[in-house]
Design a protein around this motif. Structure first.
Motif, mmCIF file in Angstrom:
data_model
loop_
_atom_site.group_PDB
_atom_site.id
_atom_site.type_symbol
_atom_site.label_atom_id
_atom_site.label_comp_id
_atom_site.label_asym_id
_atom_site.label_seq_id
_atom_site.Cartn_x
_atom_site.Cartn_y
_atom_site.Cartn_z
ATOM 1 N N PRO A 1 27.178 8.019 -17.458
ATOM 2 C CA PRO A 1 26.914 9.092 -16.469
ATOM 3 C C PRO A 1 26.305 10.474 -17.052
ATOM 4 C CG PRO A 1 28.959 8.030 -15.758
ATOM 5 C CD PRO A 1 28.705 7.497 -17.179
ATOM 6 N N ARG A 2 26.672 10.656 -18.310
ATOM 7 C CA ARG A 2 26.436 11.995 -18.821
ATOM 8 C C ARG A 2 25.108 11.524 -19.294
ATOM 9 N NH1 ARG A 2 27.026 16.956 -18.322
ATOM 10 N NH2 ARG A 2 24.507 16.687 -18.091
ATOM 11 N N ALA A 3 24.597 10.811 -19.803
ATOM 12 C CA ALA A 3 23.328 10.316 -20.632
ATOM 13 C C ALA A 3 22.497 10.248 -19.458
ATOM 14 C CB ALA A 3 23.486 9.191 -21.367
ATOM 15 N N ARG A 4 22.792 9.647 -18.069
ATOM 16 C CA ARG A 4 21.974 9.576 -17.029
ATOM 17 C C ARG A 4 21.359 10.972 -16.541
ATOM 18 N NH1 ARG A 4 24.689 6.245 -14.209
ATOM 19 N NH2 ARG A 4 23.752 4.589 -15.232
ATOM 20 N N LEU A 5 22.611 12.039 -16.371
ATOM 21 C CA LEU A 5 22.210 13.217 -15.876
ATOM 22 C C LEU A 5 21.088 14.009 -16.918
ATOM 23 C CD1 LEU A 5 25.797 14.333 -14.704
ATOM 24 C CD2 LEU A 5 23.793 13.665 -13.402
ATOM 25 N N ASP A 6 21.563 13.802 -18.347
ATOM 26 C CA ASP A 6 20.498 14.295 -19.228
ATOM 27 C C ASP A 6 19.146 13.914 -18.859
ATOM 28 O OD1 ASP A 6 22.843 15.814 -20.341
ATOM 29 O OD2 ASP A 6 22.951 14.539 -21.838
ATOM 30 N N LEU A 7 19.165 12.622 -18.723
ATOM 31 C CA LEU A 7 17.472 12.039 -18.590
ATOM 32 C C LEU A 7 16.945 12.601 -17.324
ATOM 33 C CD1 LEU A 7 15.633 10.120 -20.063
ATOM 34 C CD2 LEU A 7 16.449 8.290 -18.425
ATOM 35 N N TRP A 8 18.055 12.812 -16.155
ATOM 36 C CA TRP A 8 17.453 13.431 -14.895
ATOM 37 C C TRP A 8 16.877 14.795 -15.467
ATOM 38 C CZ3 TRP A 8 21.628 12.290 -10.781
ATOM 39 C CH2 TRP A 8 21.658 11.175 -10.213
ATOM 40 N N ASP A 9 17.447 15.582 -15.970
ATOM 41 C CA ASP A 9 17.030 16.820 -16.189
ATOM 42 C C ASP A 9 15.741 16.824 -16.896
ATOM 43 O OD1 ASP A 9 19.235 18.334 -15.072
ATOM 44 O OD2 ASP A 9 20.315 18.364 -17.039
ATOM 45 N N LEU A 10 15.523 15.870 -18.121
ATOM 46 C CA LEU A 10 14.375 15.805 -18.709
ATOM 47 C C LEU A 10 13.203 15.422 -17.850
ATOM 48 C CD1 LEU A 10 15.381 13.547 -21.734
ATOM 49 C CD2 LEU A 10 14.533 16.127 -21.841
ATOM 50 N N VAL A 11 13.472 14.627 -16.819
ATOM 51 C CA VAL A 11 12.321 14.071 -16.052
ATOM 52 C C VAL A 11 12.092 15.337 -15.063
ATOM 53 C CG1 VAL A 11 11.970 12.673 -13.801
ATOM 54 C CG2 VAL A 11 12.970 11.660 -15.847
ATOM 55 N N ARG A 12 12.933 16.089 -14.497
ATOM 56 C CA ARG A 12 12.684 17.184 -13.525
ATOM 57 C C ARG A 12 11.779 18.126 -14.348
ATOM 58 N NH1 ARG A 12 18.277 16.817 -12.424
ATOM 59 N NH2 ARG A 12 18.687 16.039 -10.267
ATOM 60 N N ARG A 13 12.058 18.311 -15.672
ATOM 61 C CA ARG A 13 11.295 19.273 -16.637
ATOM 62 C C ARG A 13 9.891 18.805 -16.616
ATOM 63 N NH1 ARG A 13 13.711 19.903 -22.222
ATOM 64 N NH2 ARG A 13 12.237 18.263 -22.622
ATOM 65 N N LEU A 14 9.435 17.432 -16.955
ATOM 66 C CA LEU A 14 8.294 17.045 -16.848
ATOM 67 C C LEU A 14 7.568 17.196 -15.568
ATOM 68 C CD1 LEU A 14 8.993 13.534 -18.623
ATOM 69 C CD2 LEU A 14 7.765 15.430 -19.669
ATOM 70 N N VAL A 15 8.003 16.986 -14.479
ATOM 71 C CA VAL A 15 7.369 17.203 -13.312
ATOM 72 C C VAL A 15 7.134 18.596 -13.070
ATOM 73 C CG1 VAL A 15 7.569 16.987 -10.794
ATOM 74 C CG2 VAL A 15 8.498 14.916 -12.176
ATOM 75 N N SER B 1 0.908 -1.211 0.125
ATOM 76 C CA SER B 1 -0.053 0.060 0.107
ATOM 77 C C SER B 1 0.994 1.258 -0.071
ATOM 78 C CB SER B 1 -0.946 -0.076 1.360
ATOM 79 O OG SER B 1 -1.776 -1.110 1.302
ATOM 80 N N PHE B 2 0.326 2.297 -0.809
ATOM 81 C CA PHE B 2 1.180 3.624 -0.728
ATOM 82 C C PHE B 2 0.318 4.462 -1.529
ATOM 83 C CE2 PHE B 2 2.957 1.180 -4.394
ATOM 84 C CZ PHE B 2 3.023 2.164 -5.476
ATOM 85 N N SER B 3 0.686 5.783 -1.564
ATOM 86 C CA SER B 3 0.083 6.869 -2.510
ATOM 87 C C SER B 3 1.353 7.772 -2.946
ATOM 88 C CB SER B 3 -0.950 7.447 -1.709
ATOM 89 O OG SER B 3 -0.368 8.205 -0.682
ATOM 90 N N VAL B 4 0.703 8.249 -4.014
ATOM 91 C CA VAL B 4 1.594 9.182 -4.782
ATOM 92 C C VAL B 4 0.788 10.567 -4.923
ATOM 93 C CG1 VAL B 4 3.317 9.856 -6.741
ATOM 94 C CG2 VAL B 4 2.620 7.314 -6.064
ATOM 95 N N ARG B 5 1.414 11.556 -4.573
ATOM 96 C CA ARG B 5 0.785 13.130 -4.797
ATOM 97 C C ARG B 5 1.052 13.561 -6.138
ATOM 98 N NH1 ARG B 5 3.968 16.580 -1.993
ATOM 99 N NH2 ARG B 5 5.749 15.007 -1.831
ATOM 100 N N PRO B 6 -0.072 14.167 -6.583
ATOM 101 C CA PRO B 6 -0.139 14.681 -8.112
ATOM 102 C C PRO B 6 1.152 15.660 -8.292
ATOM 103 C CG PRO B 6 -2.151 14.857 -7.217
ATOM 104 C CD PRO B 6 -1.225 14.504 -6.233
ATOM 105 N N GLY B 7 1.807 15.428 -9.338
ATOM 106 C CA GLY B 7 3.018 16.627 -9.631
ATOM 107 C C GLY B 7 4.344 16.053 -8.953
ATOM 108 N N THR B 8 4.324 14.892 -8.434
ATOM 109 C CA THR B 8 5.411 14.593 -7.703
ATOM 110 C C THR B 8 6.403 13.251 -8.201
ATOM 111 O OG1 THR B 8 4.550 13.332 -5.956
ATOM 112 C CG2 THR B 8 4.504 15.533 -5.411
ATOM 113 N N VAL B 9 7.392 13.099 -7.747
ATOM 114 C CA VAL B 9 8.134 12.022 -8.160
ATOM 115 C C VAL B 9 8.184 10.961 -6.726
ATOM 116 C CG1 VAL B 9 10.292 10.816 -8.780
ATOM 117 C CG2 VAL B 9 9.405 13.135 -9.986
ATOM 118 N N LEU B 10 7.532 9.868 -6.765
ATOM 119 C CA LEU B 10 7.772 8.636 -6.022
ATOM 120 C C LEU B 10 8.830 7.619 -6.370
ATOM 121 C CD1 LEU B 10 6.302 7.572 -3.136
ATOM 122 C CD2 LEU B 10 5.753 5.645 -4.738
ATOM 123 N N GLY B 11 9.816 7.456 -5.689
ATOM 124 C CA GLY B 11 10.954 6.581 -5.887
ATOM 125 C C GLY B 11 10.580 5.076 -5.190
#
Length: 323
Positions: free
Chosen positions: A172-186, A28-38
């Motif tokens: 590592p460089r590609a991973r950081l680029d993807l992180w930036d994309l995720v942050r932008r989407l959020v 059981s868990f929940s995710v708030r709108p507009g956030t990232v749950l790990g």
């Protein structure tokens, strides 16, 4: 009818068995709108099973879940219309160009030819793939394929995005680029559920964390809250030889009052009292124990993971039983 209490994702008592193996046991868990749950856990903990149930790719044996207010079983079609999914490995057609992949998905989602072209060109630009738009996906680098895969999951403008090990195999460089994309989407309002084997990734992206082990939730909270549970600081001591590890561990335990974790020659323990550092140094000097390294650092998610599960996160995670 309960629609998830306004949460973007709501899971209640999810259970799933594969033969005699219980993959999920009341999650059981929940995710708030507009956030990232790990969503974190060791190999076989049930993370991918959770994602597949929430994405309607797998039915639960018990429990309920809602995604964007829609029940994942009773309203599966509505759920599929509001989500995007990026798995561990790129799912694009390597024989098609980047643009053709996005056009195909657009048409499958019911967009007109004009709408599909406009959306494909928009995403190619957002993901820095315009120059490679007319090249077969087979010629893309690993990072470019992952960007294309993520772009493909966004063709339908999903409100909720499932990212299951999205940076597996990236440098590592590609991973950081993807992180930036995720942050932008959020930042634009997308809700993200992220499973990852890279704890620094969860620390960098997640607003909240859920840790599962053996199909059960064993901890949840913000990264800061979970770190605080084991102590804000960690004492790390590197023995000068493997033979000295036991004596070193015993000396640290005598001062700190708890047995440290041992990883090769590295001995680490949460440090709740700053005065323990000087006391450890004196104890080592008294016993004639030399070390290659001694430091105090802030607790990491790896420390949290180790404290909760008794082992470090695996770097070679494979698909779970539901794969």
């Amino acid at each position: 009818m309960d629609t998830g209490n306004g949460e973007a994702i709501q899971a209640r008592g999810l259970a799933k068995c594969f033969g005699s193996t219980r993959a999920l046991d009341g999650v059981s868990f929940s995710v708030r709108p507009g956030t990232v749950l790990g969503l974190l856990g060791p190999n076989g903990a049930g993370k991918t099973t959770v994602v597949r149930i929430l994405a309607t790719l797998l039915g639960p044996d018990a429990g309920d879940a809602w995604v964007d207010g829609h029940h994942v079983v009773d309203q599966a079609h509505a759920v599929r219309g509001t989500i995007g999914l990026t798995g561990q490995y790129a799912s694009v057609d390597e024989k098609l160009t980047g643009r053709e992949n996005l056009l195909l998905i657009g048409r499958l989602l019911g967009l007109s030819r004009r709408q599909s072209r406009e959306r494909a060109d928009e995403l190619l630009g957002e993901f820095s793939l315009t120059d490679a738009a007319h090249r077969p996906a087979s010629t893309y680098s690993g990072g470019m394929r992952r960007r294309l895969d993520l772009a493909a999951s966004l063709v339908g403008r999903p409100r909720i995005l499932f990212l299951d090990e999205p940076t597996t195999g990236l440098d590592p460089r590609a991973r950081l680029d993807l992180w930036d994309l995720v942050r932008r989407l959020v930042a634009e309002g997308t809700t993200v559920l992220l499973t990852t084997q890279y704890l620094e990734e969860a620390d960098a992206l997640a607003d909240d964390l859920v840790v599962i082990d053996q199909g059960r939730v064993i901890a949840e909270g913000t990264p800061a809250e979970l770190k605080q549970r084991i102590g804000a600081r960690t004492l790390v001591v590197m023995a000068s030889s493997q033979e000295a590890v036991t004596a070193l561990s015993d000396a640290v335990a005598e001062v700190v009052g708890k047995m440290p974790k041992v990883d090769g020659r590295r001995v680490s323990v949460p440090l709740s009292d700053a005065s323990h550092l000087a006391a450890v140094v004196r104890k080592l000097d008294e016993q004639g124990l030399s070390v290659d390294e001694l430091m105090v650092r802030g607790a990491s998610l790896d420390d949290v993971f180790l404290s909760l599960t008794g082992r470090h996160v695996a770097r070679d995670e494979e698909e779970e039983g539901a794969a």
